[in-house]
Design a protein around this motif. Structure first.
Motif, PDB file in Angstrom:
ATOM      1  N   GLY A 185      -6.440   8.527   0.485  1.00  0.00           N
ATOM      2  CA  GLY A 185      -6.543   7.089   0.343  1.00  0.00           C
ATOM      3  C   GLY A 185      -7.720   6.478   1.079  1.00  0.00           C
ATOM      4  N   GLY A 206      -2.176   7.927   2.163  1.00  0.00           N
ATOM      5  CA  GLY A 206      -2.832   6.648   2.389  1.00  0.00           C
ATOM      6  C   GLY A 206      -2.905   5.819   1.122  1.00  0.00           C
ATOM      7  N   ASP A 207      -3.593   4.733   1.261  1.00  0.00           N
ATOM      8  CA  ASP A 207      -3.676   3.753   0.182  1.00  0.00           C
ATOM      9  C   ASP A 207      -4.643   4.246  -0.881  1.00  0.00           C
ATOM     10  N   VAL A 208      -4.108   5.011  -1.814  1.00  0.00           N
ATOM     11  CA  VAL A 208      -4.995   5.642  -2.796  1.00  0.00           C
ATOM     12  C   VAL A 208      -5.552   4.605  -3.759  1.00  0.00           C
ATOM     13  N   CYS A 209      -6.635   5.010  -4.370  1.00  0.00           N
ATOM     14  CA  CYS A 209      -7.322   4.141  -5.305  1.00  0.00           C
ATOM     15  C   CYS A 209      -6.435   3.897  -6.526  1.00  0.00           C
ATOM     16  N   HIS A 210      -6.278   2.660  -6.897  1.00  0.00           N
ATOM     17  CA  HIS A 210      -5.443   2.340  -8.055  1.00  0.00           C
ATOM     18  C   HIS A 210      -6.161   2.702  -9.336  1.00  0.00           C
ATOM     19  N   GLY A 211      -5.348   3.140 -10.309  1.00  0.00           N
ATOM     20  CA  GLY A 211      -5.908   3.434 -11.624  1.00  0.00           C
ATOM     21  C   GLY A 211      -6.583   4.787 -11.712  1.00  0.00           C
ATOM     22  N   LEU A 212      -6.571   5.539 -10.627  1.00  0.00           N
ATOM     23  CA  LEU A 212      -7.241   6.834 -10.630  1.00  0.00           C
ATOM     24  C   LEU A 212      -6.178   7.928 -10.689  1.00  0.00           C
ATOM     25  N   ALA A 213      -6.376   8.871 -11.612  1.00  0.00           N
ATOM     26  CA  ALA A 213      -5.374   9.929 -11.770  1.00  0.00           C
ATOM     27  C   ALA A 213      -5.459  10.908 -10.602  1.00  0.00           C
ATOM     28  N   ILE A 214      -4.327  11.071  -9.933  1.00  0.00           N
ATOM     29  CA  ILE A 214      -4.265  12.025  -8.823  1.00  0.00           C
ATOM     30  C   ILE A 214      -3.556  13.265  -9.339  1.00  0.00           C
ATOM     31  N   ALA A 229       0.831  -1.200   0.000  1.00  0.00           N
ATOM     32  CA  ALA A 229       0.000   0.000   0.000  1.00  0.00           C
ATOM     33  C   ALA A 229       0.863   1.246   0.000  1.00  0.00           C
ATOM     34  N   ARG A 281      -8.941  13.074  -4.712  1.00  0.00           N
ATOM     35  CA  ARG A 281      -8.574  11.729  -5.149  1.00  0.00           C
ATOM     36  C   ARG A 281      -7.322  11.219  -4.455  1.00  0.00           C
ATOM     37  N   GLN A 288     -12.939   0.873  -3.049  1.00  0.00           N
ATOM     38  CA  GLN A 288     -11.952   0.810  -1.978  1.00  0.00           C
ATOM     39  C   GLN A 288     -12.542   0.363  -0.655  1.00  0.00           C
TER      40      GLN A 288
END
Lengths: 297, 940
Positions: free
Chosen positions: B315, A240-248, A205, B312, B355
């Motif tokens: 997390g 934190g454990d950011v959402c995968h595949g989402l552009a930050i 993560a 976004r 999530q």
């Protein structure tokens, strides 16, 4: 008997450009009429260079600080010896911001080893019994906007364990794939640094993703030159454990005073870089470095 | 002084004729000063005004134009302006400003704080202390101590000391946050802007801490309060910087803002942009979003999407959801017209929703020992708020799109639930079939499906689904509801959503059943089902409000009480309300509806039985502690019911109903009074009246019953009633309480006796008793009654008995009751009867005269005069003054009452004029003599 001496600039943001006139007033407030031996006002622009103790020895750093470079200097007498009446007195002044010879006015910059600073100093001489009064006031110089148009050049990046350098045990690294882009590395200083970063996947993560703005200052001296990189600011863009595949979004405002357009002179250099720092939950630190070229338009 | 006194003969007809022209001298012709004010006009006007505030309402009354009424017509220029400006404002409002129909955040606050609580210990981790743990409560603090703590604080600040407060209870936590809020204000007021900013940053940092996750929504509420304060402070400060020389208008533009203010504002933004951590940077920038107005036109519009995108980077899905809620909240406040970022927020939320089931979250839940369903409910305030913002005045296609996206992105139950709650009921109802499909297909993920039906039900309870789909919806929902076996178990688990659900579902069915025309049977089944589910473990005890609203809903649909009560489950359903107060309240609401909607009289045994049951419940709630008001309103309701009961000509039935009612409602006196009134048709109240405690209601009811009996030709009953009334006369207390105050009963009693005497004229004598049996009886009672000392009441009764006797001696009585033979016909002017009357008169006058003498002795001459004058008046009106003795008596009385000069001259003069006027009549000429003997005594 209380006297206050102050310098008030006309512009609220205190920002001036070469060729403009720095205008303002000297403000004197006193309860009773005040005897003085003359009021003078001086303007000075200086580049202060300092050698870091890392590059040269501690003593050398202390003693051998390079002589400041004067960019502009002028002095006027505001008032001859006399009396200031009781109450509030405003004495207007104007300084044309013009250099002598072929000198250039660098942009104001507050760094660690390089400091470019412009000040106004007002002095009031008084009789032997009373202390002289003096007041400093910094004003900010923005260099002339560059003529050439800035064409943004987006930079794409991909970070995987394989793209990394400077690691001891590649095998102990978790798998990850982080992609992204910076909209430009030649940035307009008044506009934010932008881009995007996408965590495509990561076995461990993510703890944090940060943008580290770094200044690289180079001072030339007799023995060669000293080059030092220090952090200006660190901005967290993901926690934190950011959402995968989402552009930050990557978004950072360049701080005033601490950044200036990238500067290269015979004696010193001021450059900037940005590091994208990814901290994994197991405290692995992954950094991707991008040199920036700042300019003013 | 024994004289034969006799009454003069009267011809009532002729007297009436004589009086008439004088009494009505004014012809009600076209002209009358009061006439133009016509009732019709006011009525129509009122109707029009109530209907709408628009200025177009014109009264169409044909009444003559009244300048005032035309002013009030609503078409006057002022109200026209007002109306115009209102509509204009409305238009503006619709365009951008949030209207009053938008439920504000402030109304959600309390609910969230109350709902998301914890007993776990909390901690606050601050880098910069503002801990005033030792600070005494405000007001009692000594100055030195205050200064000391201040200094300590400053030290803390400079050292940047990290401070962790552990083991805080929830209340402690809230107090700490409030302290921080206070110190923020203090810091601001003392111009420590940097400290203020630090406090705000530290506070928003607390929001990234999700330990004790159950408390998170409440924490969010507490901390965003601080952020709001900060945002306001900054905005106001910059605003005041520009308010020199005159305050900025509300609709100011960038050009109105001076450079200093702009620079200050810019400084804030630069400072905030350099905040290291993401969450505080987001929150603080959102907090001062409004300040963008000072810098440029498009600032807000550019910042909102950027902040939305930046979220976004958060997390933790819960933290992110709440940050979005905060951004939407600020956005709605500052720029409600910027809908796009609201939508973006929701789409991003959808995008990251997976999530929730991710590893990080699951680990956290395991660690904190929180169940998934409970965890999911933590989202609802945030999601509901976001959706509320989006759905507010949103066009249909947008909502449809939202729905589609929800469907595509996981079709999560929690989201679906929020969508159904946030969107307009009409919208949901119109797509009820779609929603049911989605509910069926959706991924439950710890969110029970019947709760979804609950939310659907909530919408359907407010709006009707399309006609054709109703039955399908009903069937589908029915399947789910029957599967909910033990709601009480669910209650424990998800106490907040759940308790609303079951009842919403039920209401839906009642509603659906009603609209799908299969009413009674379905509703009955639903009720049976509720009973079945709620009875085990007395689950109903926790659900009174819900059950009550089921009743309310039923009542709005079933106004035909014969249908309502023919549902066999209705009364058992009522029986579930076992807490007295609730029970009575329910009964009360039923009664209210009954009284409002039952138009026709009824004798339907089903209704009667059920209503009696309900009324009995209300009646039985009355005890010694019941307030008077409460009793009165209950009694009113029960009376309302009794009035609606009628068995037509079937008196036996009606009587037995009344008897039953009497037995049931013995504690509420007004009800008994009503019963007596009702039963008077049958003349059988004899038994009930004595049970009343108020002696005057008894008396008047006896009299009334007697009159009714007479009117119905029931002579013996009438006799008995009147006798009974006379019988209880001695029991009348000397003082009674009227509206809580003790007052003398004398005037009431006199009134009653006069009324009674008037009735006695038409009561024929009882054949077995002597002549004028009742009159004598009454007078005897009056004689024996212990009147107040120094009161002439007794004599006054005697005086007022004289006219009765006079009237009785006439050939034709002043009034009579059809088909009842009064004494006039019974005795036919029999001399014996007349002499009896005369004797009685003599006795009375004798008594009065004795009394007058006694008064003379007692030196109470004023009373003597008044009494004498009233006797004189009676003699004049009713006595035959041709009789010398009588006229002599009259003259004596006249002199007596003028002797002490207490007589009002005006009245005396008028009396004399009246006598002179009377004397002009052909058979009254004798009066002229009398008049001459009546001397007016000038006052000395």
């Amino acid at each position: 008997m209380s006297v206050t001496l102050d310098i008030r600039l006309k512009r609220a943001n205190k920002v001036y450009h070469e060729g403009e006139v720095v205008a303002g007033v000297i403000l004197l407030v006193c309860k009773e009429a005040l005897q003085h031996h003359g009021i003078s006002l001086s303007m000075e622009g200086l580049v202060n260079l300092q050698l870091s103790s890392k590059s040269v020895g501690v003593f050398e750093a202390f003693y051998n600080s390079v002589k400041p470079i004067q960019l502009i200097s002028s002095n006027i007498e505001v008032a001859k010896a006399g009396k200031v009446p009781a109450g509030k007195t405003e004495i207007p002044f104007e300084f044309p911001l013009i250099t002598k010879g072929n000198k250039v006015l660098y942009e104001t910059y507050h760094g660690v080893f390089v400091n470019i600073q412009y000040t106004l100093r007002c002095d009031m001489k008084r009789s032997l019994l009373a202390k002289d009064l003096s007041r400093n006031c910094e004003f900010i110089v923005h260099c002339q906007p560059q003529k050439a148009k800035v064409v943004p050049t987006p930079v794409n990046f991909t970070i995987t364990p394989d793209t990394l350098q400077n690691i001891r045990e590649r095998s102990s690294l978790p798998k990850f794939l982080i992609r992204g882009h910076l909209d430009a590395t030649n940035c307009v200083i008044s506009q934010p640094l932008t881009g995007e970063v996408v965590v495509e996947n990561s076995d461990v993560a993510i703890k944090s993703i940060e943008l580290q703005l770094v200044r690289v200052e180079t001072c030339g001296c007799a023995e060669g030159y000293a080059r030092d990189a220090t952090e200006i600011q660190n901005i967290q863009i993901a926690e934190g454990d950011v959402c995968h595949g989402l552009a930050i979004p990557i978004y950072m405002v360049f701080p005033r005073l601490f950044t200036c357009p990238t500067l290269e002179t015979t004696n010193f250099k001021v450059e900037f870089e940005v590091n994208i720092v990814i901290v994994l939950h197991d405290d692995h630190l992954i950094t991707e470095n991008f040199p920036l070229k700042l300019c003013r338009v | 002084c024994c004289v034969t006194r006799r009454s003069r003969g009267r011809n009532y007809e002729a007297e009436l004729q004589r009086c008439r022209p004088e009494a009505a001298p004014v012809e009600f012709g076209d002209y009358h000063p009061l006439k133009p004010i016509m009732v019709t006009d006011t009525k129509s006007r009122r109707g029009a005004r109530k209907g709408s505030t628009s200025s177009s309402s014109s009264s169409s009354s044909s009444a003559p134009a009244d300048p005032l009424s035309s002013m009030l017509d609503g078409t006057d220029p002022l109200s026209m302006f007002a109306a115009a400006s209102v509509s204009e404002k409305k238009r503006e409002k619709e365009e951008e400003v949030v209207g009053p129909d938008f439920e504000p955040w402030s109304s959600k606050r309390g609910e969230i704080l109350a709902r998301f609580t914890t007993t776990e210990k909390l901690s606050i981790n601050l880098f910069m202390g503002s801990d005033k743990g030792k600070a005494p409560s405000p007001g009692s603090s000594a100055v030195s101590e205050k200064v000391r703590t201040r200094l300590e604080e400053l030290d803390d600040l400079e050292e940047g000391s990290q401070r962790e407060l552990l083991n805080l209870s929830q209340q402690d936590y809230a107090n700490r946050i409030e302290e921080l809020n206070q110190s923020l204000k203090e810091a601001w007021a003392s111009d420590q802007k940097v400290k203020a900013l630090k406090i705000v940053i530290q506070c928003s940092k607390l929001l990234s801490d999700t330990s004790v996750i159950q408390f998170y929504p409440s924490k969010f509420v507490l901390i965003t309060d601080i952020l709001d304060t900060f945002g306001r402070l900054v905005y106001d400060r910059i605003w005041t910087m520009c308010s020199d020389p005159r305050p900025l208008p509300d609709s100011f533009t960038v050009d109105d803002v001076n450079d200093t203010a702009k620079e200050t504002c810019l400084n804030w933004f630069f400072k905030i942009a350099s905040i290291r951590e993401l969450l505080p940077r987001l929150y603080v920038e959102a907090a001062i979003l409004k300040c963008n107005r000072f810098l440029n036109k498009t600032g807000i519009q550019e910042t909102l999407p950027r902040l939305t995108a930046m979220i976004r980077g958060i997390g933790d899905p819960l933290v992110a959801a709440y940050t979005r809620a905060y951004l939407c909240r600020v956005g709605m406040e500052v720029a409600p017209h910027l809908k796009d970022s609201l939508n973006r927020n929701f789409f991003d939320l959808l995008g990251t929703f997976r999530q929730v089931s991710g590893e990080s979250v699951q680990n956290q839940l395991v660690q904190q020992r929180v169940e998934v369903p409970e965890y999911l409910t933590l989202y609802s305030p945030a999601i509901n708020w976001i959706l509320q913002c989006i759905a507010y005045r949103a066009p249909e296609p947008l909502l449809t799109e939202m729905m589609e996206r929800c469907k595509k992105l996981g079709n999560n139950a929690l989201l679906l639930n929020s969508v159904m709650r946030a969107f307009r009921p009409e919208f949901v109802a119109a797509r009820a079939t779609d929603f049911i499909g989605m509910i069926k297909d959706c991924d439950e993920a710890g969110f029970p499906k019947h709760l979804l039906f609950g939310s659907l039900g909530r919408s359907l309870a407010c709006a009707d689904p399309p006609e054709s789909e109703r039955l399908t919806i009903l069937n589908e929902a029915w399947k789910v509801v029957t599967k909910v076996r033990s709601p009480q178990v669910e209650y424990r688990c998800y106490d907040y959503i759940c308790d609303h659900t079951f009842y919403y579902v039920s209401i839906t069915f009642i509603h659906l059943s009603f609209i799908s025309r299969s009413q009674k049977r379905e509703v009955n089944t639903v009720l049976a089902d509720i009973i079945k589910h709620m009875t085990p473990d007395r689950a109903f005890e926790d659900a009174y409000p819900q059950l009550q609203s089921v009743i309310r809903k039923i009542l709005t649909y079933f106004q035909d009480f014969s249908v309502l009560f023919s549902m066999e489950r209705f009364l058992p359903f009522l029986d579930m309300f076992q807490k007295d107060s609730v029970r009575v309240e329910v009964c009360r609401s039923i009664m209210e509806v009954f009284i409002k909607h039952q138009v026709e009289l009824t004798r339907d045994p089903v209704i009667l039985n059920a209503m009696l049951h309900i009324c009995k419940t209300m009646h039985d709630s009355v005890n010694a502690l019941t307030l008077e008001d409460e009793k009165r309103s209950l009694a009113l309701l029960i009376i309302g019911f009794i009035r609606m009961v009628s068995f037509g000509r079937d008196f036996e039935q009606q009587l037995s109903f009344c008897v039953e009612a009497r037995a049931t409602f013995c504690n509420l006196e007004p009800v008994l009074v009503q019963l007596i009134h009702t039963v008077n048709h049958q003349l059988r109240t004899f038994i009930t009246i004595p049970s009343l405690s108020s002696i005057f209601s008894r008396l008047s009811l006896y009299l009334l019953s007697g009159q009714v009996a007479l009117a119905n030709q029931c002579l013996s009953q009438a006799d008995a009633f009147l006798k009974a009334a006379v019988g209880i006369l001695p029991d009348v207390p000397r003082s009674i309480s009227v509206e809580g105050k003790l007052r003398s009963s004398e005037s009431f009693l006199l009134d009653f006796i006069n009324n009674f005497l008037a009735t006695l004229l038409v009561v024929p004598d009882h054949p077995e008793h002597g002549v004028l049996y009742l009159v004598r009886g009454l007078l005897n009672m009056v004689q024996d009654y212990t009147w107040e000392d120094n009161s002439d009441a007794k004599v006054r009764v005697y005086v007022s008995a004289l006219p009765l006797l006079a009237a009785m001696s006439q050939e034709t009585y002043l009034y009579s009751i059809p088909k009842v033979d009064s004494n006039e016909t019974l005795y036919g002017g029999d001399p014996k009867f007349l002499s009896e009357i005369n004797k009685l008169c003599e006795t009375l006058i004798g008594q009065i005269l004795d009394n007058l003498k006694a008064l003379g002795r007692d030196e109470s001459t004023r009373r003597q005069g008044a009494l004498a004058f009233s006797l004189f008046g009676v003699l004049l009106a009713h006595g035959d003054l041709r009789n010398n003795k009588l006229s002599q008596l009259a003259v004596n009385l006249w002199n007596l009452c003028h002797k002490h000069g207490y007589c009002e001259t005006g009245i005396s003069v008028r009396t004399l004029e009246y006598i002179k006027h009377q004397a002009q009549q052909h058979d009254m000429t004798h009066l002229t003599d009398t008049v001459q003997r009546l001397a007016l005594q000038s006052r000395t």
